[in-house]
Design a protein around this motif. Structure first.
Motif, PDB file in Angstrom:
ATOM      1  N   GLY A  18      14.936  58.404  88.941  1.00  8.03           N
ATOM      2  CA  GLY A  18      16.023  58.817  88.058  1.00  8.03           C
ATOM      3  C   GLY A  18      16.831  59.978  88.605  1.00  8.03           C
ATOM      4  O   GLY A  18      17.473  60.706  87.845  1.00  8.03           O
ATOM      5  N   LYS A  19      16.790  60.177  89.912  1.00 10.67           N
ATOM      6  CA  LYS A  19      17.502  61.299  90.532  1.00 10.67           C
ATOM      7  C   LYS A  19      18.924  60.952  90.962  1.00 10.67           C
ATOM      8  O   LYS A  19      19.632  61.811  91.465  1.00 10.67           O
ATOM      9  N   LEU A  20      19.335  59.713  90.794  1.00 11.69           N
ATOM     10  CA  LEU A  20      20.712  59.331  91.105  1.00 11.69           C
ATOM     11  C   LEU A  20      21.503  59.357  89.808  1.00 11.69           C
ATOM     12  O   LEU A  20      21.113  58.755  88.811  1.00 11.69           O
ATOM     13  N   SER A  21      22.607  60.066  89.803  1.00 11.51           N
ATOM     14  CA  SER A  21      23.410  60.128  88.584  1.00 11.51           C
ATOM     15  C   SER A  21      24.472  59.039  88.602  1.00 11.51           C
ATOM     16  O   SER A  21      25.062  58.743  89.634  1.00 11.51           O
ATOM     17  N   ARG A  22      24.662  58.468  87.460  1.00 11.15           N
ATOM     18  CA  ARG A  22      25.699  57.436  87.292  1.00 11.15           C
ATOM     19  C   ARG A  22      26.454  57.720  86.013  1.00 11.15           C
ATOM     20  O   ARG A  22      25.860  58.070  85.003  1.00 11.15           O
ATOM     21  N   ASN A  23      27.743  57.548  86.083  1.00  9.82           N
ATOM     22  CA  ASN A  23      28.570  57.742  84.902  1.00  9.82           C
ATOM     23  C   ASN A  23      29.065  56.364  84.474  1.00  9.82           C
ATOM     24  O   ASN A  23      29.920  55.776  85.128  1.00  9.82           O
ATOM     25  N   PRO A  24      28.539  55.839  83.334  1.00 12.31           N
ATOM     26  CA  PRO A  24      28.950  54.495  82.906  1.00 12.31           C
ATOM     27  C   PRO A  24      30.414  54.429  82.473  1.00 12.31           C
ATOM     28  O   PRO A  24      31.006  53.368  82.426  1.00 12.31           O
ATOM     29  N   THR A  25      31.010  55.587  82.167  1.00 16.11           N
ATOM     30  CA  THR A  25      32.428  55.627  81.792  1.00 16.11           C
ATOM     31  C   THR A  25      33.136  56.646  82.675  1.00 16.11           C
ATOM     32  O   THR A  25      33.404  57.770  82.271  1.00 16.11           O
ATOM     33  N   PRO A  26      33.438  56.263  83.918  1.00 14.75           N
ATOM     34  CA  PRO A  26      34.092  57.199  84.828  1.00 14.75           C
ATOM     35  C   PRO A  26      35.494  57.564  84.346  1.00 14.75           C
ATOM     36  O   PRO A  26      36.125  56.820  83.591  1.00 14.75           O
ATOM     37  N   LEU A  27      35.951  58.728  84.763  1.00 10.12           N
ATOM     38  CA  LEU A  27      37.296  59.176  84.402  1.00 10.12           C
ATOM     39  C   LEU A  27      38.336  58.278  85.066  1.00 10.12           C
ATOM     40  O   LEU A  27      38.135  57.794  86.174  1.00 10.12           O
TER      41      LEU A  27
END
Length: 86
Positions: free
Chosen positions: A16-25
């Motif tokens: 869980g050390k990779l960050s992901r943004n499901p709603t990118p700017l």
């Protein structure tokens, strides 16, 4: 920036050390003025030529490291632009 192998990335993902943004700017809106003035520019095919250079000229560029041929090309482009009479 840090290099990581595929195994490292897979482990980071499992932990869980990779960050992901499901709603990118969203990116910047370029607006209608940009698109009204936009034009398609077809890339030119580069020509491969053989060029004789004085050894001291070649060594000068080569001594500056990787990319010496690209630097030579950019200097020639600048010369052409400065002397373009059209």
């Amino acid at each position: 920036m840090k290099r990581a192998s595929l195994d490292d990335l897979q482990n980071f993902n499992k932990e869980g050390k990779l960050s992901r943004n499901p709603t990118p700017l969203e990116g910047e809106d370029l607006g209608p003025d940009f698109w009204a003035n936009a034009r398609v520019v077809e890339p030119k095919e580069p020509r491969s030529v053989h060029l004789k250079l004085d050894p001291d000229v070649f060594e000068f560029f080569k001594s500056q490291g990787k990319g010496h041929l690209t630097r030579m090309q950019e200097i020639l482009k600048a010369y052409v632009k400065a002397h373009d009479r059209s």
